[in-house]
Motif scaffolding. Structure first.
Motif, PDB file in Angstrom:
ATOM      1  N   SER A  18       0.385   8.421  -1.727  1.00 52.40           N
ATOM      2  CA  SER A  18       1.708   9.366  -2.311  1.00 52.40           C
ATOM      3  C   SER A  18       1.561  10.684  -2.959  1.00 52.40           C
ATOM      4  O   SER A  18       0.671  10.788  -3.667  1.00 52.40           O
ATOM      5  CB  SER A  18       2.358   8.147  -2.917  1.00 52.40           C
ATOM      6  N   GLN A  19       2.650  11.344  -2.278  1.00 52.18           N
ATOM      7  CA  GLN A  19       2.360  12.621  -2.955  1.00 52.18           C
ATOM      8  C   GLN A  19       3.632  12.826  -3.399  1.00 52.18           C
ATOM      9  O   GLN A  19       4.610  12.479  -2.979  1.00 52.18           O
ATOM     10  CB  GLN A  19       2.078  13.942  -2.217  1.00 52.18           C
ATOM     11  N   VAL A  20       4.336  13.662  -4.879  1.00 54.62           N
ATOM     12  CA  VAL A  20       5.595  13.761  -5.147  1.00 54.62           C
ATOM     13  C   VAL A  20       5.656  15.426  -5.434  1.00 54.62           C
ATOM     14  O   VAL A  20       4.454  15.838  -5.621  1.00 54.62           O
ATOM     15  CB  VAL A  20       5.467  12.484  -6.679  1.00 54.62           C
ATOM     16  N   GLY A  21       6.812  15.082  -4.462  1.00 54.19           N
ATOM     17  CA  GLY A  21       7.255  16.608  -4.453  1.00 54.19           C
ATOM     18  C   GLY A  21       7.950  17.323  -5.898  1.00 54.19           C
ATOM     19  O   GLY A  21       7.912  16.558  -6.546  1.00 54.19           O
ATOM     20  N   ARG A  22       9.030  19.011  -6.016  1.00 53.06           N
ATOM     21  CA  ARG A  22       8.543  19.625  -6.796  1.00 53.06           C
ATOM     22  C   ARG A  22       9.978  18.195  -6.987  1.00 53.06           C
ATOM     23  O   ARG A  22      10.527  18.726  -8.644  1.00 53.06           O
ATOM     24  CB  ARG A  22       8.848  20.936  -6.607  1.00 53.06           C
ATOM     25  N   THR A  23      11.179  18.102  -6.875  1.00 52.72           N
ATOM     26  CA  THR A  23      12.352  17.703  -6.575  1.00 52.72           C
ATOM     27  C   THR A  23      11.713  16.106  -7.669  1.00 52.72           C
ATOM     28  O   THR A  23      13.180  15.521  -7.111  1.00 52.72           O
ATOM     29  CB  THR A  23      12.871  17.094  -5.257  1.00 52.72           C
ATOM     30  N   LYS A  54      10.740  13.969  -4.839  1.00 56.01           N
ATOM     31  CA  LYS A  54      10.512  12.304  -3.701  1.00 56.01           C
ATOM     32  C   LYS A  54       9.265  12.391  -3.400  1.00 56.01           C
ATOM     33  O   LYS A  54       8.232  13.052  -3.299  1.00 56.01           O
ATOM     34  CB  LYS A  54      11.072  13.523  -2.918  1.00 56.01           C
ATOM     35  N   VAL A  55       8.978  11.220  -3.329  1.00 57.52           N
ATOM     36  CA  VAL A  55       7.673  10.365  -3.083  1.00 57.52           C
ATOM     37  C   VAL A  55       7.411  10.253  -1.524  1.00 57.52           C
ATOM     38  O   VAL A  55       8.489   9.521  -0.818  1.00 57.52           O
ATOM     39  CB  VAL A  55       8.134   9.136  -3.457  1.00 57.52           C
ATOM     40  N   THR A  56       6.528  10.921  -0.976  1.00 55.79           N
ATOM     41  CA  THR A  56       6.086  10.549   0.466  1.00 55.79           C
ATOM     42  C   THR A  56       4.909   9.915   0.738  1.00 55.79           C
ATOM     43  O   THR A  56       3.910  10.733   0.052  1.00 55.79           O
ATOM     44  CB  THR A  56       6.501  12.058   0.966  1.00 55.79           C
ATOM     45  N   PRO A  57       4.462   8.777   1.484  1.00 58.63           N
ATOM     46  CA  PRO A  57       3.745   8.549   1.941  1.00 58.63           C
ATOM     47  C   PRO A  57       2.859   9.225   2.268  1.00 58.63           C
ATOM     48  O   PRO A  57       2.877  10.292   3.837  1.00 58.63           O
ATOM     49  CB  PRO A  57       3.509   7.058   2.440  1.00 58.63           C
ATOM     50  N   VAL A  58       1.956   9.374   2.515  1.00 60.54           N
ATOM     51  CA  VAL A  58       0.164  10.348   3.058  1.00 60.54           C
ATOM     52  C   VAL A  58      -0.496   9.313   3.474  1.00 60.54           C
ATOM     53  O   VAL A  58      -1.371   8.600   3.235  1.00 60.54           O
ATOM     54  CB  VAL A  58      -0.057  11.175   2.045  1.00 60.54           C
ATOM     55  N   GLY A  59      -1.288   9.938   5.312  1.00 57.64           N
ATOM     56  CA  GLY A  59      -2.220   8.681   5.316  1.00 57.64           C
ATOM     57  C   GLY A  59      -3.355   9.980   5.827  1.00 57.64           C
ATOM     58  O   GLY A  59      -3.429  10.719   5.829  1.00 57.64           O
ATOM     59  N   GLU A  60      -4.387   8.745   4.453  1.00 59.82           N
ATOM     60  CA  GLU A  60      -5.754   9.285   4.279  1.00 59.82           C
ATOM     61  C   GLU A  60      -6.819   9.532   5.414  1.00 59.82           C
ATOM     62  O   GLU A  60      -6.312   8.052   5.993  1.00 59.82           O
ATOM     63  CB  GLU A  60      -6.566   8.935   2.865  1.00 59.82           C
ATOM     64  N   ILE A  61      -6.834  10.209   6.508  1.00 59.43           N
ATOM     65  CA  ILE A  61      -7.535   9.604   7.765  1.00 59.43           C
ATOM     66  C   ILE A  61      -9.056  10.575   7.759  1.00 59.43           C
ATOM     67  O   ILE A  61      -9.932  11.252   7.391  1.00 59.43           O
ATOM     68  CB  ILE A  61      -6.630  10.259   8.908  1.00 59.43           C
ATOM     69  N   GLU A  62     -10.183   9.644   9.048  1.00 58.72           N
ATOM     70  CA  GLU A  62     -11.105  10.098   9.759  1.00 58.72           C
ATOM     71  C   GLU A  62     -11.010  11.837   9.934  1.00 58.72           C
ATOM     72  O   GLU A  62     -10.179  11.925  10.873  1.00 58.72           O
ATOM     73  CB  GLU A  62     -12.208   9.256  10.272  1.00 58.72           C
ATOM     74  N   PRO A  63     -11.581  12.886   9.560  1.00 54.36           N
ATOM     75  CA  PRO A  63     -11.711  13.548   9.482  1.00 54.36           C
ATOM     76  C   PRO A  63     -11.245  13.991  11.302  1.00 54.36           C
ATOM     77  O   PRO A  63     -12.179  13.302  12.046  1.00 54.36           O
ATOM     78  CB  PRO A  63     -12.781  14.796   9.292  1.00 54.36           C
ATOM     79  N   VAL A  64     -10.111  15.137  11.740  1.00 55.99           N
ATOM     80  CA  VAL A  64     -10.349  14.991  13.588  1.00 55.99           C
ATOM     81  C   VAL A  64      -9.673  16.987  13.523  1.00 55.99           C
ATOM     82  O   VAL A  64      -9.155  16.701  12.698  1.00 55.99           O
ATOM     83  CB  VAL A  64      -8.967  13.834  13.642  1.00 55.99           C
ATOM     84  N   THR A  83       1.166  13.470   6.969  1.00 53.31           N
ATOM     85  CA  THR A  83       1.826  12.196   6.350  1.00 53.31           C
ATOM     86  C   THR A  83       2.470  11.547   7.179  1.00 53.31           C
ATOM     87  O   THR A  83       2.216  11.361   8.362  1.00 53.31           O
ATOM     88  CB  THR A  83       3.452  13.519   6.510  1.00 53.31           C
ATOM     89  N   LEU A  84       3.478  10.943   6.589  1.00 59.54           N
ATOM     90  CA  LEU A  84       4.168   9.085   6.713  1.00 59.54           C
ATOM     91  C   LEU A  84       5.682   8.887   6.879  1.00 59.54           C
ATOM     92  O   LEU A  84       6.223   8.419   6.746  1.00 59.54           O
ATOM     93  CB  LEU A  84       3.404   8.167   6.678  1.00 59.54           C
ATOM     94  N   ASN A  85       6.243  10.721   6.609  1.00 61.62           N
ATOM     95  CA  ASN A  85       7.670  10.632   7.355  1.00 61.62           C
ATOM     96  C   ASN A  85       7.731   9.719   5.258  1.00 61.62           C
ATOM     97  O   ASN A  85       8.454  10.582   4.081  1.00 61.62           O
ATOM     98  CB  ASN A  85       7.830  10.312   8.051  1.00 61.62           C
ATOM     99  N   ASN A  86       8.622   8.635   5.691  1.00 58.35           N
ATOM    100  CA  ASN A  86       8.575   7.730   4.571  1.00 58.35           C
ATOM    101  C   ASN A  86       8.614   6.499   4.498  1.00 58.35           C
ATOM    102  O   ASN A  86       7.576   5.660   5.529  1.00 58.35           O
ATOM    103  CB  ASN A  86      10.622   8.046   4.354  1.00 58.35           C
ATOM    104  N   PHE A  87       8.309   5.382   3.399  1.00 60.04           N
ATOM    105  CA  PHE A  87       8.074   3.493   3.272  1.00 60.04           C
ATOM    106  C   PHE A  87       8.255   3.169   4.676  1.00 60.04           C
ATOM    107  O   PHE A  87       7.822   2.333   5.306  1.00 60.04           O
ATOM    108  CB  PHE A  87       8.320   2.702   2.814  1.00 60.04           C
TER     109      PHE A  87
END
Length: 729
Positions: free
Chosen positions: A403-408, A410-420, A431-435
């Motif tokens: 997850s990453q937290v923005g300046r407001t 807001k918590v946004t889920p993030v996918g950690e992926i094999e580099p492409v 990004t995964l937009n929301n839960f």
């Protein structure tokens, strides 16, 4: 007394004694049930229109917000595909409800109203371009041009096109008065632009300040301000060394530089000021048109510079280059749509490696005379269209979800992926937009996911590698990912199979090898492999003989009978027997593509499901036209006539309607051939008039169920001889 005075006299008399006003017409009493229905219908219609208007306002506001972010703030909040989808939805509503269109609809404007104090009106409106992501729509674009130019859409003179790279930068118009550079304006909303003269002078080092060729008239040069990836990377490296934040992307940098108020920037401290670096920046201007600012030049089309020697778009580009401007160095003259497709394919493969960020391909009619006939709409010319590549996608492994937290907050889920690698950038987070989005997609760590990156928009995970869903009314599941490698692989295998185009040498291993080196993105690419002979020879195990044999087999397949070509198209519900029925009723794919639904449904042996599938396929697909353009047979020819059965004597299966389903030990094609020779009428759909169903191994479940419903005789493969013997007696 004439009729008119008599009428006037009677009317005055009626008015004076009140009889005209008091006259009662017979009263019609509407039954309560009808009155309720009528009132309900009025309310429902008003409710639908109110809902449509609300939707239009919502879409228009969202489009304007994204346009403002893109044009005035240099922010890309959504991808081009998503933005164009919003515009298409609004345009569709406007067409559905023409009486309630918004007066300030973004579908009839260009860009967005510019901000600032130094605004000027464009004497000649700066137009936008219609966009497409579909080759089918390119085909329709050409058909429309043919109808306007020649009053028909086939058997017409060839239309030449010029393909240019669509650079992702800032549109600009340069005014030269009597040969001297006077002013630079941004596009703005197409009617009013912002004065960016000082900024352009400082940043475009190669800008010609005078053009002696036109000292006797005023001209405009229009183009795109861009910075190369190499220059952009060098600049960011320098900023990092100085402890300054890097610029986000090339387009944002160019847009930011054009919006700077240089007088204010001069007053700031050198290290904090953009003015301190603006003089070091060297932008490019890719020029694409030359306009004459005459009294009659009110539209972009009629202002196009035209002389006896400037009668094509290519000649205009050459003129711009001779004047010291830089047209697109990759612009290419294409003699027909097939060459346009080849250009699109080339740059789809190579755009990631190019030194400038691209936004697609612009396709323009080359002949200036044709351009003037085609003219323009409110906000775009009819003689040009922008083909945009879909956001580039890649398949990789999802390692974890953080997850990453923005300046407001807001918590946004993030996918950690094999580099492409996408669009030339290595992506390791998306990004995964929301839960809720994660739950709806059913995404879990350890699964292969599809990652999408369009232009400079934040990469995002858009789905699993393969998701399946059953179509309405069916139980079988189908992969819905059109780019799924397995689905494409299956299409290629079907197309080259023995019952279809029968291309010897194109088996599973060969197709897989061609996919890995990006030589196949459509079955049409099979017929373009000759252009890549040198690439084929570099593949492991490929020698001259193997390569030439394959290319010869591909060339030979162009002359397959029309029923084979139809079967190869992979039309839903259409097998070999149905393909033969279609060829018996239609002489070409051109004719089949224009037939209406009713005509198809009138063909007794097709049935409603098959006729609907055939109709929808040819409405939505123009693959047949692309195949025709590369030389594949699309007409019923004398060399490959539909098999005519002997009418001499009574054949055992004459008058019998038969359906064949399943796999056969001797091959399905041989079974069908034998049945046809014995007088059978083969159809693809079981109906009440079906006499027999010939069944091999693994027959279709739906067909077997249908047999039981209609009590139709089922004949196994080993019972065919017995059936024939019985009927011969």
């Amino acid at each position: 007394m004439s009729m008119l005075p008599r009428l006037i006299t009677r009317t005055r008399h009626a008015l004076s004694n009140g009889s005209l006003i008091q006259h009662q017409t017979p009263t019609f009493r509407c039954p309560p049930s009808m009155l309720r229905r009528f009132s309900s219908a009025k309310i429902d219609a008003r409710s639908e229109e109110t809902k449509a208007l609300d939707n239009m306002k919502t879409l228009a506001a969202e489009i304007k917000r994204h346009s403002d972010a893109y044009y005035n703030q240099a922010k890309s909040e959504i991808s081009d595909v998503e933005y164009d989808s919003l515009v298409d939805r609004l345009r569709s509503l406007e067409q559905q409800y023409p009486l309630i269109q918004l007066t300030d609809s973004p579908t009839r404007s260009v860009g967005i109203q510019p901000r600032g104090d130094h605004l000027y009106k464009h004497k000649i409106q700066m137009l936008s371009l219609d966009n497409t992501y579909s080759r089918d729509e390119l085909f329709q674009f050409e058909q429309r041009n043919r109808k306007i130019l020649f009053n028909r859409d086939h058997d017409t003179p060839t239309i030449e096109y010029v393909c240019e790279l669509k650079y992702d930068g800032i549109a600009v118009s340069l005014l030269y008065e009597k040969g001297e550079f006077k002013r630079a304006l941004s596009r703005g909303d197409g009617l009013i632009g912002e004065d960016i003269t000082k900024n352009v002078r400082l940043t475009v080092k190669s800008l010609p300040l005078s053009i002696p060729e036109y000292r006797d008239r005023d001209v405009e040069i229009r183009g795109e301000l861009v910075i190369s990836k190499r220059k952009f990377a060098e600049m960011n490296e320098g900023r990092k060394r100085e402890g300054l934040p890097p610029f986000k992307n090339p387009r944002n940098l160019v847009a930011g530089l054009m919006r700077l108020d240089l007088e204010d920037e001069k007053k700031k401290k050198a290290k904090e000021s953009s003015y301190s670096i603006i003089g070091q920046i060297d932008l490019d201007m890719i020029s694409y048109t030359l306009l004459f600012r005459d009294a009659s030049s009110t539209t972009e089309t009629n202002a196009m510079a035209t002389t006896p020697t400037l009668n094509t778009h290519t000649s205009r580009l050459s003129q711009l280059e001779s004047m010291g401007f830089q047209p697109d160095p990759q612009s290419t003259l294409c003699h027909d749509l097939t060459q346009v497709y080849a250009f699109l394919d080339k740059w789809e493969r190579e755009r990631g490696e190019y030194d400038w960020t691209l936004d697609g391909i612009v396709i323009k009619v080359n002949d200036i005379g044709y351009q003037r006939i085609l003219s323009e709409k409110v906000n775009a010319p009819r003689w040009a269209i922008a083909y945009k590549y879909s956001a580039e996608r890649g398949i990789t492994m999802l390692k974890s979800i953080t997850s990453q937290v923005g300046r407001t907050g807001k918590v946004t889920p993030v996918g950690e992926i094999e580099p492409v690698i996408l669009n030339g950038a290595t992506i390791s987070r998306a990004t995964l937009n929301n839960f809720d989005y994660i739950i709806n997609l059913g995404i879990r760590p350890g699964e292969k996911v599809i990652v999408e990156r369009g232009g400079e928009v934040i990469p995002k995970i858009v789905g699993l590698q393969c998701t399946t869903t059953p179509p309405e009314g069916k139980v079988d599941h189908y992969c819905t990912n059109v780019d799924c490698p397995n689905t494409l692989f299956g299409r290629y295998l079907h197309f080259v199979s023995k019952t279809a185009m029968d291309i010897e040498g194109l088996g599973e291993k060969t197709i897989s090898a061609l996919q890995k080196v990006d030589l196949l993105s459509s079955v049409v690419d099979i017929y373009r492999l000759r252009e890549h002979r040198e690439t084929l020879l570099k593949l492991e195990g490929w020698k001259d003989k193997k390569t030439d044999n394959l290319l010869a087999a591909i060339e030979e397949s162009k002359n397959r009978p029309l029923e084979r070509v139809i079967h190869a198209l992979g039309i839903p519900e259409v097998g070999e027997a149905t393909a033969a029925v279609l060829v018996q009723n239609f002489s070409s794919l051109q004719e089949l593509s224009t037939v209406d639904r009713q005509t198809l449904s009138n063909i007794e042996s097709l049935g409603p499901v098959v006729s609907d599938a055939v109709y929808r396929y040819f409405q939505e697909n123009h693959l047949w036209k692309e195949l025709e353009d590369v030389g594949v047979t699309t007409k019923r020819t004398g060399d490959h006539p539909i098999r005519k059965r002997s009418t001499g004597g009574q054949l055992p299966l004459s008058g019998k309607t038969i359906v064949v389903t399943g796999k056969f030990s001797q091959g399905r094609e041989k079974v069908e051939e034998r049945l046809l020779d014995l007088g059978a009428k083969l159809v693809g759909t079981i109906g009440k008039k079906t006499d027999y169903v010939i069944v091999g191994e693994k027959p279709g479940t739906s067909k077997m169920n249908r047999c039981q419903e209609l009590n139709i005789t089922i004949v196994r493969e080993d019972e065919i001889d017995h059936l024939i013997s019985r009927l011969e007696k």
